[in-house]
Write a protein that holds these residues in place. Structure first.
Motif, PDB file in Angstrom:
ATOM      1  N   LEU A 189       0.805  -1.230   0.000  1.00 34.56           N
ATOM      2  CA  LEU A 189       0.000   0.000   0.000  1.00 34.56           C
ATOM      3  C   LEU A 189       0.839   1.283   0.000  1.00 34.56           C
ATOM      4  O   LEU A 189       0.563   2.193  -0.804  1.00 34.56           O
ATOM      5  N   PRO A 190       1.855   1.426   0.872  1.00 31.92           N
ATOM      6  CA  PRO A 190       2.673   2.651   0.794  1.00 31.92           C
ATOM      7  C   PRO A 190       3.381   2.793  -0.549  1.00 31.92           C
ATOM      8  O   PRO A 190       3.530   3.914  -1.063  1.00 31.92           O
ATOM      9  N   ILE A 224       2.260   1.647  -3.432  1.00 31.83           N
ATOM     10  CA  ILE A 224       1.237   2.069  -4.396  1.00 31.83           C
ATOM     11  C   ILE A 224       0.985   3.569  -4.273  1.00 31.83           C
ATOM     12  O   ILE A 224       0.925   4.295  -5.279  1.00 31.83           O
ATOM     13  N   GLY A 225       0.851   4.033  -3.033  1.00 31.41           N
ATOM     14  CA  GLY A 225       0.614   5.461  -2.813  1.00 31.41           C
ATOM     15  C   GLY A 225       1.729   6.320  -3.375  1.00 31.41           C
ATOM     16  O   GLY A 225       1.475   7.313  -4.071  1.00 31.41           O
ATOM     17  N   PHE A 226       2.973   5.930  -3.086  1.00 34.91           N
ATOM     18  CA  PHE A 226       4.114   6.711  -3.577  1.00 34.91           C
ATOM     19  C   PHE A 226       4.193   6.674  -5.093  1.00 34.91           C
ATOM     20  O   PHE A 226       4.376   7.709  -5.743  1.00 34.91           O
ATOM     21  N   ALA A 267       1.221   8.603  -6.860  1.00 31.60           N
ATOM     22  CA  ALA A 267       1.356  10.044  -6.672  1.00 31.60           C
ATOM     23  C   ALA A 267       2.535  10.601  -7.474  1.00 31.60           C
ATOM     24  O   ALA A 267       2.431  11.675  -8.079  1.00 31.60           O
ATOM     25  N   SER A 270       4.202  12.854  -3.082  1.00 27.00           N
ATOM     26  CA  SER A 270       4.359  11.394  -3.165  1.00 27.00           C
ATOM     27  C   SER A 270       4.687  10.817  -1.798  1.00 27.00           C
ATOM     28  O   SER A 270       4.150   9.774  -1.397  1.00 27.00           O
ATOM     29  N   THR A 274       1.596  10.938   0.510  1.00 28.78           N
ATOM     30  CA  THR A 274       0.665   9.857   0.184  1.00 28.78           C
ATOM     31  C   THR A 274       1.161   8.521   0.734  1.00 28.78           C
ATOM     32  O   THR A 274       0.393   7.736   1.305  1.00 28.78           O
ATOM     33  N   ALA A 275       2.466   8.267   0.568  1.00 29.27           N
ATOM     34  CA  ALA A 275       3.038   7.008   1.064  1.00 29.27           C
ATOM     35  C   ALA A 275       2.951   6.923   2.579  1.00 29.27           C
ATOM     36  O   ALA A 275       2.594   5.876   3.136  1.00 29.27           O
ATOM     37  N   ALA A 305      -0.594   6.248   3.746  1.00 27.74           N
ATOM     38  CA  ALA A 305      -0.939   4.837   3.575  1.00 27.74           C
ATOM     39  C   ALA A 305      -0.275   3.985   4.649  1.00 27.74           C
ATOM     40  O   ALA A 305      -0.899   3.075   5.216  1.00 27.74           O
ATOM     41  N   SER A 314       8.797   3.027   6.186  1.00 26.11           N
ATOM     42  CA  SER A 314       8.314   4.072   5.273  1.00 26.11           C
ATOM     43  C   SER A 314       8.820   5.443   5.697  1.00 26.11           C
ATOM     44  O   SER A 314       9.203   6.266   4.846  1.00 26.11           O
TER      45      SER A 314
END
Length: 214
Positions: free
Chosen positions: A16-17, A19-21, A24, A34, A37-38, A41, A66
């Motif tokens: 998930l982190p 994907i977020g990074f 973004a 980015s 967002t990470a 998440a 993260s």
């Protein structure tokens, strides 16, 4: 099957982190949003783990990786550095695994001992020791190939490609490997070793003798 469910949850939460990074950064090509967002998440995953009464240290460790990656990217200004902490850990595990296998201490077996609170009792069972070694060797070959590819992308400064490979290739490969290796382990441990010193099959080995004496 509970073990497979745990592996699946771990793979999704770990992705998930990333994907977020990746999403973004692909949309903005800017590091700050980015990372936000990470981290959001990662924080959501950590809170979910705590609310589900799972081990707090696991939640903190996941968020810590993260956060460390975010600090590294902030200092360097290089988006690819977001993947560096995890890449270093994977590389270290890839180096340590052959050594542990030679010492007859396959990491899967050690993890099994911790999760079941049986320590290293499985080492006295030739069937389990062989099964853990074979399964761990196959996992090592797959993981070494994936890690080598990520190192190549990192050296080429391909941040988006690293994220895409992690989400689209590595995550599904991890889930598939977990299913295949679990079935292989079950097949390899289907028979009893019938060794008198085996803590797993000693009872089953003694049962025929007990029935004969009666």
């Amino acid at each position: 099957m509970d073990l497979l469910r745990r592996v699946g949850v771990h793979v999704v939460e770990t992705a998930l982190p990333v994907i977020g990074f990746t999403v973004a950064y692909a949309m903005t090509r800017q590091i700050a949003p980015s990372l936000v967002t990470a981290l959001a998440a990662a924080a959501a995953v950590a809170l979910l783990r705590v609310r589900q009464a799972r081990k707090p240290w696991a939640a903190l460790a996941g968020f810590g990786v993260s956060a460390g990656a975010a600090a590294l990217v902030t200092a360097s200004g290089n988006a690819a550095d977001f993947f560096l902490p995890l890449l270093v850990m994977r590389g270290a595990l890839a180096v340590a695994t052959p050594v542990l296998l030679l010492l007859r201490l396959p990491p899967f077996g050690l993890a099994y001992g911790v999760l079941t609170r049986r320590g290293t009792a499985w080492r006295r069972c030739p069937v389990q020791l062989r099964a853990f070694t074979i399964v761990n060797l196959i996992w090592f070959l797959v993981e070494a190939a994936l890690t080598a590819n990520q190192i190549r992308l990192y050296l080429d400064d391909q941040a988006l490609a690293m994220g895409a490979v992690k989400v689209l290739i590595e995550a599904p490969a991890s889930l598939l490997s977990a299913v295949v290796l679990w079935r292989l382990y079950r097949r390899l441990t289907a028979r009893s070793c019938r060794g008198p010193a085996c803590p797993v099959h000693a009872h089953s080995a003694a049962s025929p003798a007990n029935r004969t004496s009666t």
